[in-house]
Design an enzyme around this catalytic site. Structure first.
Site, PDB file in Angstrom:
ATOM      1  N   CYS A  21       0.838  -1.204   0.000  1.00 49.36           N
ATOM      2  CA  CYS A  21       0.000   0.000   0.000  1.00 49.36           C
ATOM      3  C   CYS A  21       0.880   1.264   0.000  1.00 49.36           C
ATOM      4  CB  CYS A  21      -0.999  -0.055   1.145  1.00 49.36           C
ATOM      5  SG  CYS A  21      -2.431   0.977   0.802  1.00 49.36           S
TER       6      CYS A  21
ATOM      7  N   HIS B  33      -3.351  -5.068   1.707  1.00 47.11           N
ATOM      8  CA  HIS B  33      -2.741  -5.292   3.023  1.00 47.11           C
ATOM      9  C   HIS B  33      -2.695  -6.786   3.349  1.00 47.11           C
ATOM     10  CE1 HIS B  33      -2.606  -1.106   4.641  1.00 47.11           C
ATOM     11  NE2 HIS B  33      -3.427  -0.933   3.626  1.00 47.11           N
TER      12      HIS B  33
ATOM     13  N   GLU C 232      -0.999  -8.239   5.429  1.00 50.17           N
ATOM     14  CA  GLU C 232      -0.745  -8.491   6.862  1.00 50.17           C
ATOM     15  C   GLU C 232      -2.042  -8.537   7.657  1.00 50.17           C
ATOM     16  OE1 GLU C 232      -0.505  -5.724   5.335  1.00 50.17           O
ATOM     17  OE2 GLU C 232      -1.117  -4.068   6.625  1.00 50.17           O
TER      18      GLU C 232
HETATM   19  N1  GLN Z   1      -3.403   6.545   0.704  1.00 57.69           N
HETATM   20  C1  GLN Z   1      -2.173   6.208   1.365  1.00 57.69           C
HETATM   21  C2  GLN Z   1      -0.988   6.936   0.733  1.00 57.69           C
HETATM   22  O1  GLN Z   1      -1.122   7.650  -0.166  1.00 57.69           O
HETATM   23  C3  GLN Z   1      -1.935   4.718   1.365  1.00 57.69           C
HETATM   24  C4  GLN Z   1      -2.990   4.019   2.189  1.00 57.69           C
HETATM   25  C5  GLN Z   1      -2.515   2.801   2.903  1.00 57.69           C
HETATM   26  O2  GLN Z   1      -1.329   2.522   2.984  1.00 57.69           O
HETATM   27  N2  GLN Z   1      -3.443   2.082   3.469  1.00 57.69           N
HETATM   28  O3  GLN Z   1       0.103   6.775   1.175  1.00 57.69           O
END
Ligand code: GLN
Length: 211
Positions: free
Chosen positions: A79, A181, A183
């Site tokens: 992410c 995610h 995890e």
């Molecule tokens: N929107 C976040 C970003 O731009 C990422 C979101 C997340 O890691 N759950 O870093």
């Protein structure tokens, strides 16, 4: 023992430490250069990529991180961590800094234009079974360079709207990144893939330096 750090200046560090611990590696948080030096591999968690970039700069980790990536250390970004590994970011902030290394363009908060968070199942290259994937204000990958292997896409089902068929997991050499995610949930399949990647790169145990 294989040593895998988790970037710990910001993000959901604890879940990654737990998943790695279950796989029998030494897992620890990385906040300073000396901790980075101990790593055979590094996980960059979900969180907020703009904040991660700023804190990495303030805590003198950004250049060391770039050097380790150039030097071939395996890194797994999820992410926000995926954004940190991207060479190009769409919808980032003007001053956003990443580590880079993965020849791809990611779009920040891409799914967020439709729904902030959702859960689905994905087919991943090399796995027999589909896996659950939780997306939270996640990026998707808009395009990849020729050296990048696509590991997973959102199903090409029109029910997913703009997200249908989008790339959400990639690998290039020793860098691996996922939009979602892994995890969250009981299964450690993604961490197992990464531990294998790290252990493939290690010299034989007898050649390793102590500490
Ligand atoms: N929107 C976040 C970003 O731009 C990422 C979101 C997340 O890691 N759950 O870093």
């Amino acid at each position: 023992m294989t040593r895998i750090g988790v970037f710990a200046l910001q993000g959901d560090v604890r879940e990654h430490l737990q998943a790695l611990g279950e796989l029998g590696v030494e897992a620890f948080g990385v906040r300073r250069p000396a901790e980075l030096e101990r790593c055979d591999g590094l996980v960059i968690p979900g969180g907020e990529s703009t904040t991660m970039g700023k804190l990495a700069r303030i805590f003198d980790l950004l250049e060391p991180l770039r050097m380790r990536v150039k030097g071939g250390m395996p890194v797994f970004g999820t992410c926000a961590g995926m954004i940190m590994l991207a060479d190009r970011v769409v919808d980032g902030t003007i001053d956003q800094e990443t580590i880079g290394g993965l020849d791809m363009t990611v779009r920040r908060n891409a799914f967020g234009r439709q729904v902030d968070s959702f859960e689905t199942r994905l087919s991943v290259t090399g796995l027999d079974q589909r896996v659950p994937a939780v997306f939270i204000r996640a990026p998707w990958v808009e395009e990849v360079g020729p050296g990048v292997e696509v590991l997973a896409r959102v199903d090409a089902d029109p029910a997913y709207g703009d997200a249908a068929g989008r790339i959400v997991a990639v690998r290039q050499g020793r860098l691996m990144a996922m939009s979602f995610h892994p995890e969250i949930g009981q299964d450690t399949w993604a961490h197992r893939l990464f531990v294998d990647l790290v252990e493939e790169t290690l010299p034989a145990a007898s050649d390793r330096r102590p500490n």
